[in-house]
Design an enzyme around this catalytic site. Sequence first.
Site, PDB file in Angstrom:
ATOM      1  N   TYR A  15      38.055  36.076  52.838  1.00  0.00           N
ATOM      2  CA  TYR A  15      38.309  37.077  51.800  1.00  0.00           C
ATOM      3  C   TYR A  15      37.846  38.481  52.207  1.00  0.00           C
ATOM      4  O   TYR A  15      38.094  39.438  51.477  1.00  0.00           O
ATOM      5  CB  TYR A  15      37.565  36.695  50.518  1.00  0.00           C
ATOM      6  N   HIS A  20      40.864  42.698  46.909  1.00  0.00           N
ATOM      7  CA  HIS A  20      39.894  42.367  45.863  1.00  0.00           C
ATOM      8  C   HIS A  20      38.452  42.600  46.321  1.00  0.00           C
ATOM      9  O   HIS A  20      37.536  42.612  45.494  1.00  0.00           O
ATOM     10  CB  HIS A  20      40.073  40.893  45.476  1.00  0.00           C
ATOM     11  N   TYR A  60      31.876  34.148  43.507  1.00  0.00           N
ATOM     12  CA  TYR A  60      33.310  34.435  43.422  1.00  0.00           C
ATOM     13  C   TYR A  60      33.555  35.351  42.230  1.00  0.00           C
ATOM     14  O   TYR A  60      32.786  35.398  41.271  1.00  0.00           O
ATOM     15  CB  TYR A  60      34.167  33.167  43.372  1.00  0.00           C
ATOM     16  N   ASN A  62      35.410  35.636  39.574  1.00  0.00           N
ATOM     17  CA  ASN A  62      35.506  35.249  38.168  1.00  0.00           C
ATOM     18  C   ASN A  62      34.168  34.977  37.499  1.00  0.00           C
ATOM     19  O   ASN A  62      34.091  34.942  36.268  1.00  0.00           O
ATOM     20  CB  ASN A  62      36.384  34.004  38.028  1.00  0.00           C
ATOM     21  N   ASP A  87      37.543  46.937  42.855  1.00  0.00           N
ATOM     22  CA  ASP A  87      38.922  47.331  43.093  1.00  0.00           C
ATOM     23  C   ASP A  87      39.616  47.583  41.760  1.00  0.00           C
ATOM     24  O   ASP A  87      39.266  46.994  40.745  1.00  0.00           O
ATOM     25  CB  ASP A  87      39.661  46.235  43.863  1.00  0.00           C
ATOM     26  N   ASN A 108      39.054  40.306  36.349  1.00  0.00           N
ATOM     27  CA  ASN A 108      38.237  39.131  36.043  1.00  0.00           C
ATOM     28  C   ASN A 108      36.753  39.346  36.329  1.00  0.00           C
ATOM     29  O   ASN A 108      35.897  38.762  35.653  1.00  0.00           O
ATOM     30  CB  ASN A 108      38.751  37.919  36.818  1.00  0.00           C
TER      31      ASN A 108
END
Length: 212
Positions: A15, A20, A60, A62, A87, A108
Site C-alpha cells: 500500500y 490513499h 488500516y 477504516n 488524502d 473512511n
Amino acid sequence: MIRLFAFLGNPGSGYELNRHNAGRLLARCLSFYPFLKWQKKFNGLYCTHDSHHFLMPETYMNLSGNSVLAAASFFKINAEEIIIVHDELELPPGTISLKYSGGLGGHNGLRSVNKSFNSADFWRLRIGIGRPDSRRPGEGGPAGSGEGVYDWVLSDFSKDEKETLIPALEAGAGLLVQLLSGEPEPLLNEWKKKKIPVFASAEQSEENKEVL
C-alpha cells in the site's frame, strides 16, 4: 495548539505508494523525519519531536480512529488539538488544504476518527488526489458518481501525478513545521485549497524524490 499529528494510510509495502497513503507519504517529507525514532505503540507507529506527538495508525484506514484515540487518551489530548493528514478525493492533485471540523466527505479514515471521538472537531490537512475520470480507461465513472473510487485510492500515483504531488507534500510538510510553534487559525485563509506550483520547490524535490 496542535499536539498530535496523525498521518493516515494503510500499513505494508503493498500500500506504500497508493493514493490513499498520501498522508503517510507527507510525513516522509518533514525536514526532521530522518531524526524521528518511531516505535510500535497505540496500534500504530509513534514518536515524539519537540514535545509534539506523531502517529501513523497501523489499524488500516477504516479503523484509524482506534489508534488516534488510544494516543490522545494516553496524553490527554482533545480532538481540537489533533490534526489528521489525509488524502482528499474532492481536491485536484497538487492542492493542499487546511481545514477545521466540518463534513467527512465519505473518507473512511475521517469517519473512524469521528466515531472514536464522537466529534468532527479536529483539524485536517487534506492532500488532493482527485477523482477517477470515466474518460480514462479503467478509472471508473464520472466525478461524483463514486464509481471506481475503491480501486482509485488503492492504486499507486501515476508518473504525471508524482510531478505535482512531491511539491505539494513538501509544502504540506512545511506547514506542519509551522504548527509546531504556532496556532493553526491564522493560516486558514492562506491554506484554503492552496494550489502548489510544480516548480515551487524544485531543489527540495530533488532531495525527496525517493519518497515516491
